[in-house]
Design a protein around this motif. Structure first.
Motif, PDB file in Angstrom:
ATOM      1  N   LEU A  30     -57.512   2.890  10.459  1.00 38.04           N
ATOM      2  CA  LEU A  30     -57.720   2.513  11.566  1.00 38.04           C
ATOM      3  C   LEU A  30     -57.506   0.975  11.600  1.00 38.04           C
ATOM      4  N   PHE A  31     -57.144   0.167  10.735  1.00 34.09           N
ATOM      5  CA  PHE A  31     -56.940  -1.265  10.753  1.00 34.09           C
ATOM      6  C   PHE A  31     -55.959  -1.872  11.593  1.00 34.09           C
ATOM      7  N   ASP A  32     -54.884  -1.017  11.866  1.00 29.76           N
ATOM      8  CA  ASP A  32     -53.931  -1.534  12.585  1.00 29.76           C
ATOM      9  C   ASP A  32     -54.139  -1.183  14.066  1.00 29.76           C
ATOM     10  N   CYS A  33     -55.267  -0.625  14.406  1.00 32.71           N
ATOM     11  CA  CYS A  33     -55.657  -0.271  15.744  1.00 32.71           C
ATOM     12  C   CYS A  33     -56.646  -1.436  16.427  1.00 32.71           C
ATOM     13  N   ALA A  34     -56.698  -2.506  15.590  1.00 32.08           N
ATOM     14  CA  ALA A  34     -57.841  -3.523  15.990  1.00 32.08           C
ATOM     15  C   ALA A  34     -57.538  -4.217  16.970  1.00 32.08           C
ATOM     16  N   SER A  35     -58.449  -4.657  17.740  1.00 34.07           N
ATOM     17  CA  SER A  35     -58.156  -5.139  19.361  1.00 34.07           C
ATOM     18  C   SER A  35     -59.185  -5.929  19.752  1.00 34.07           C
ATOM     19  N   ASP A  36     -59.474  -7.017  20.419  1.00 28.69           N
ATOM     20  CA  ASP A  36     -60.449  -7.423  20.976  1.00 28.69           C
ATOM     21  C   ASP A  36     -60.915  -6.847  22.274  1.00 28.69           C
ATOM     22  N   SER A  37     -60.115  -5.880  22.679  1.00 28.00           N
ATOM     23  CA  SER A  37     -60.404  -5.286  23.876  1.00 28.00           C
ATOM     24  C   SER A  37     -60.820  -3.733  23.607  1.00 28.00           C
ATOM     25  N   LEU A  38     -62.088  -3.390  24.005  1.00 33.48           N
ATOM     26  CA  LEU A  38     -62.477  -2.081  23.673  1.00 33.48           C
ATOM     27  C   LEU A  38     -61.389  -0.990  24.163  1.00 33.48           C
ATOM     28  N   ASP A  39     -61.154  -1.225  25.617  1.00 28.81           N
ATOM     29  CA  ASP A  39     -60.366  -0.270  25.886  1.00 28.81           C
ATOM     30  C   ASP A  39     -59.239   0.046  25.126  1.00 28.81           C
ATOM     31  N   ARG A  40     -58.464  -1.030  24.853  1.00 25.90           N
ATOM     32  CA  ARG A  40     -57.184  -0.994  23.956  1.00 25.90           C
ATOM     33  C   ARG A  40     -57.417  -0.251  22.474  1.00 25.90           C
ATOM     34  N   PHE A  41     -58.533  -0.747  21.896  1.00 20.79           N
ATOM     35  CA  PHE A  41     -58.828  -0.203  20.622  1.00 20.79           C
ATOM     36  C   PHE A  41     -59.180   1.295  20.983  1.00 20.79           C
ATOM     37  N   LEU A  42     -59.856   1.729  21.713  1.00 18.78           N
ATOM     38  CA  LEU A  42     -60.004   3.230  21.884  1.00 18.78           C
ATOM     39  C   LEU A  42     -58.630   3.947  22.011  1.00 18.78           C
ATOM     40  N   ASP A  43     -57.895   3.421  22.990  1.00 19.01           N
ATOM     41  CA  ASP A  43     -56.440   4.052  23.151  1.00 19.01           C
ATOM     42  C   ASP A  43     -55.706   3.948  21.738  1.00 19.01           C
ATOM     43  N   ASN A  44     -55.814   2.838  21.166  1.00 17.48           N
ATOM     44  CA  ASN A  44     -55.032   2.646  19.931  1.00 17.48           C
ATOM     45  C   ASN A  44     -55.627   3.828  18.715  1.00 17.48           C
ATOM     46  N   VAL A  45     -56.856   4.104  18.700  1.00 18.92           N
ATOM     47  CA  VAL A  45     -57.520   5.054  17.606  1.00 18.92           C
ATOM     48  C   VAL A  45     -57.261   6.379  18.136  1.00 18.92           C
ATOM     49  N   ARG A  46     -57.280   6.702  19.361  1.00  9.90           N
ATOM     50  CA  ARG A  46     -57.008   8.182  19.800  1.00  9.90           C
ATOM     51  C   ARG A  46     -55.498   8.240  19.438  1.00  9.90           C
ATOM     52  N   HIS A  47     -54.462   7.390  19.897  1.00  8.87           N
ATOM     53  CA  HIS A  47     -53.174   7.747  19.530  1.00  8.87           C
ATOM     54  C   HIS A  47     -52.891   7.834  18.383  1.00  8.87           C
ATOM     55  N   LYS A  48     -53.525   6.987  17.403  1.00 10.52           N
ATOM     56  CA  LYS A  48     -53.189   7.106  15.949  1.00 10.52           C
ATOM     57  C   LYS A  48     -53.711   8.305  15.526  1.00 10.52           C
ATOM     58  N   ILE A  49     -54.825   8.757  15.572  1.00  5.74           N
ATOM     59  CA  ILE A  49     -55.188   9.971  15.125  1.00  5.74           C
ATOM     60  C   ILE A  49     -54.561  11.243  15.636  1.00  5.74           C
ATOM     61  N   VAL A  50     -54.288  11.149  16.826  1.00 11.74           N
ATOM     62  CA  VAL A  50     -53.577  12.371  17.240  1.00 11.74           C
ATOM     63  C   VAL A  50     -52.153  12.518  16.977  1.00 11.74           C
ATOM     64  N   SER A  51     -51.329  11.228  16.533  1.00 14.11           N
ATOM     65  CA  SER A  51     -50.066  11.128  16.059  1.00 14.11           C
ATOM     66  C   SER A  51     -50.130  11.756  14.688  1.00 14.11           C
ATOM     67  N   ARG A  52     -51.043  11.343  13.818  1.00 14.04           N
ATOM     68  CA  ARG A  52     -51.151  11.816  12.245  1.00 14.04           C
ATOM     69  C   ARG A  52     -51.753  13.249  12.137  1.00 14.04           C
ATOM     70  N   ALA A  53     -52.537  13.593  13.058  1.00 14.57           N
ATOM     71  CA  ALA A  53     -53.453  14.763  12.766  1.00 14.57           C
ATOM     72  C   ALA A  53     -53.129  16.043  13.624  1.00 14.57           C
ATOM     73  N   GLY A  54     -52.072  15.712  14.543  1.00 13.08           N
ATOM     74  CA  GLY A  54     -51.866  16.882  15.568  1.00 13.08           C
ATOM     75  C   GLY A  54     -51.389  18.105  14.892  1.00 13.08           C
TER      76      GLY A  54
END
Length: 457
Positions: A30-54
């Motif tokens: 999840l290191f490439d999901c890093a952001s100083d915005s919590l909302d953006r971080f959460l979106d990045n995390v969800r998108h990456k997990i779903v795209s890899r583990a769908g």
């Protein structure tokens, strides 16, 4: 080359002896999901997990069906959240846990590990925020698992972190008092945690791991028990050297089956194949117990005199067989002796044959440590910290992984039963023993220095 008889015995393992792949765990950085915005971080995390583990569950089921060997658990491990989400406070960490929980549900898995921190040498801002969030995060989620590494052979034992974790465990238990302290069943405290553990609740993806990787946990305690029983039926005079050879050959077959399925799943998902974790992981089902192996070896029950020697032999034989079967062995790789997830071990504890002190002695020769140990609800944080510190010392001095998954069950006393449900099973509450009323050792804090790496006797 396997003989005709060995091929037939492998078929028998699949049909009648609970041979399965215990877990396929997809590691996602999840290191490439890093952001100083919590909302953006959460979106990045969800998108990456779903795209890899769908497709993880679907692919595991298809490959398992193809070879007739089921993949029992499909799970996800992620980068330590304390690092990936370091800018956020404890309230932000709770929101991250909720997002992980919903995302795990979305992709159809039961557990996601990596709500973790590595604090063996000190506690950074993100680490502290994550630890403070643990009681609420583990209470409000059902799929999120957490691990905190508080010690290592290179760094020593962070006693500030040990005491902090003891108080955290007490608070998590209180928040889930209506479920016998269930939140603590999803929280492990480690020494020398490996970066590629596929088993929950300790799974996480280390900083040196690939962007996405399949790690496989093979098991098969029922298969090992049956192999021992067959050997003794054929030759009642079979000695322990002979039985160790039987266990080794059985572990070889189990490991090859796990690697075959793991590599095909990895190829289908387009990710790297990582490691095989050669661990005997039991379930509460009859015939799938590590404790039953001890009885096949001639002991009254696990915990009786001779148990530590039997576990050492079992652990070593499994590693030898597995290491010959695969060049990519990692994770914990040893025998698990959880008190609640193994029906036979739970019964030994209920009969008083297996005590906390005996469990601790046995962890010096196995891979996991004090696993799923239910304690009286009035056990103090200082006593819990002392138990954790003892277990960490075993790992640090012996250069091995150990862990403590302790559950002080609110409102219950030693001898009563704690019920967690599902794979977590139930456990008899074990007394921590005498001499725990006054413990100022653990409150002194500081860092117990790393041990000398020579003069080993």
């Amino acid at each position: 080359m396997l003989t005709h008889k060995e091929v037939l015995s492998t078929i028998e393992m699949v049909k009648n002896e609970h041979l399965d792949v215990r877990t396929i765990t997809l590691g996602i950085s999840l290191f490439d999901c890093a952001s100083d915005s919590l909302d953006r971080f959460l979106d990045n995390v969800r998108h990456k997990i779903v795209s890899r583990a769908g497709d993880l569950v679907k692919v595991c089921d298809q490959v398992g069906e193809k070879y007739g060997i089921s993949v029992v658990n499909k799970r996800i491990s992620i980068s330590p959240v304390a690092v990936a989400g370091a800018p956020f406070n404890s309230e932000g960490m709770v929101k991250i846990a909720r997002t992980l929980d919903l995302t795990a549900q979305e992709v159809g898995i039961d557990f996601i590990g990596g709500f973790s921190a590595l604090v063996e040498k000190g506690i950074a801002r993100g680490d502290l925020a994550l630890i403070k969030s643990l009681p609420q995060a583990l209470t409000e989620t059902s799929r999120v698992c957490a691990s905190i590494n508080v010690a290592s052979t290179k760094a020593g034992i962070n006693m500030d972190a040990v005491y902090l974790m003891a108080k955290t465990i007490k608070k998590a238990a209180q928040l889930t008092s209506d479920r016998d302290g269930l939140a603590c069943a999803k929280l492990c405290v480690f020494s020398n945690i490996p970066q590629d553990v596929p088993f929950m609740a300790g799974a996480y993806l280390g900083v040196g791991e690939p962007d996405s990787v399949i790690n496989v946990g093979v098991s098969g305690p029922g298969v090992v028990k049956k192999a021992i029983d067959r050997a003794l039926e054929t030759n009642p005079d079979c000695d322990l050297g002979c039985l160790a050879e039987v266990i080794k050959k059985t572990a070889f077959k189990v490991t090859r089956a796990g690697e075959l399925i793991g590599r095909e799943v990895a190829a289908s998902l387009g990710v790297k194949f990582g490691i095989l974790d050669l661990s005997l992981a039991p379930t509460p089902n009859i015939g799938d117990s590590v404790g039953e192996i001890f009885e096949s070896l001639g002991l009254e029950a696990i915990g009786a005199p001779g148990s530590t020697a039997a576990l050492a032999m079992l652990n070593d034989a499994v590693k030898k067989g597995g290491a010959f079967a695969s060049s990519y062995v990692g994770g914990l790789s040893g025998a698990f002796i959880p008190v609640s997830e193994d029906l036979n071990i739970a019964q030994a504890a209920a009969r008083g044959i297996l005590s906390l002190s005996k469990l601790e002695a046995m962890t010096s020769v196995c891979s996991v440590g004090l696993d799923m140990v239910a304690l009286p609800g009035d056990t103090s944080p200082e006593t819990i910290a002392g138990i954790i510190a003892d277990e960490m010392a075993i790992g640090v001095i012996n250069r091995k992984t150990t862990a403590a998954r302790l559950i002080p069950v609110p409102g219950k006393k030693a001898g009563e039963t704690a019920r967690f449900g599902g794979l977590l099973g139930e456990a008899t509450i074990i007394s921590p023993g005498p001499g725990h009323s006054d413990n100022t050792f653990v409150t002194k804090g500081g860092l117990i220095p790393a041990p000398l790496q020579s003069l080993n006797n």
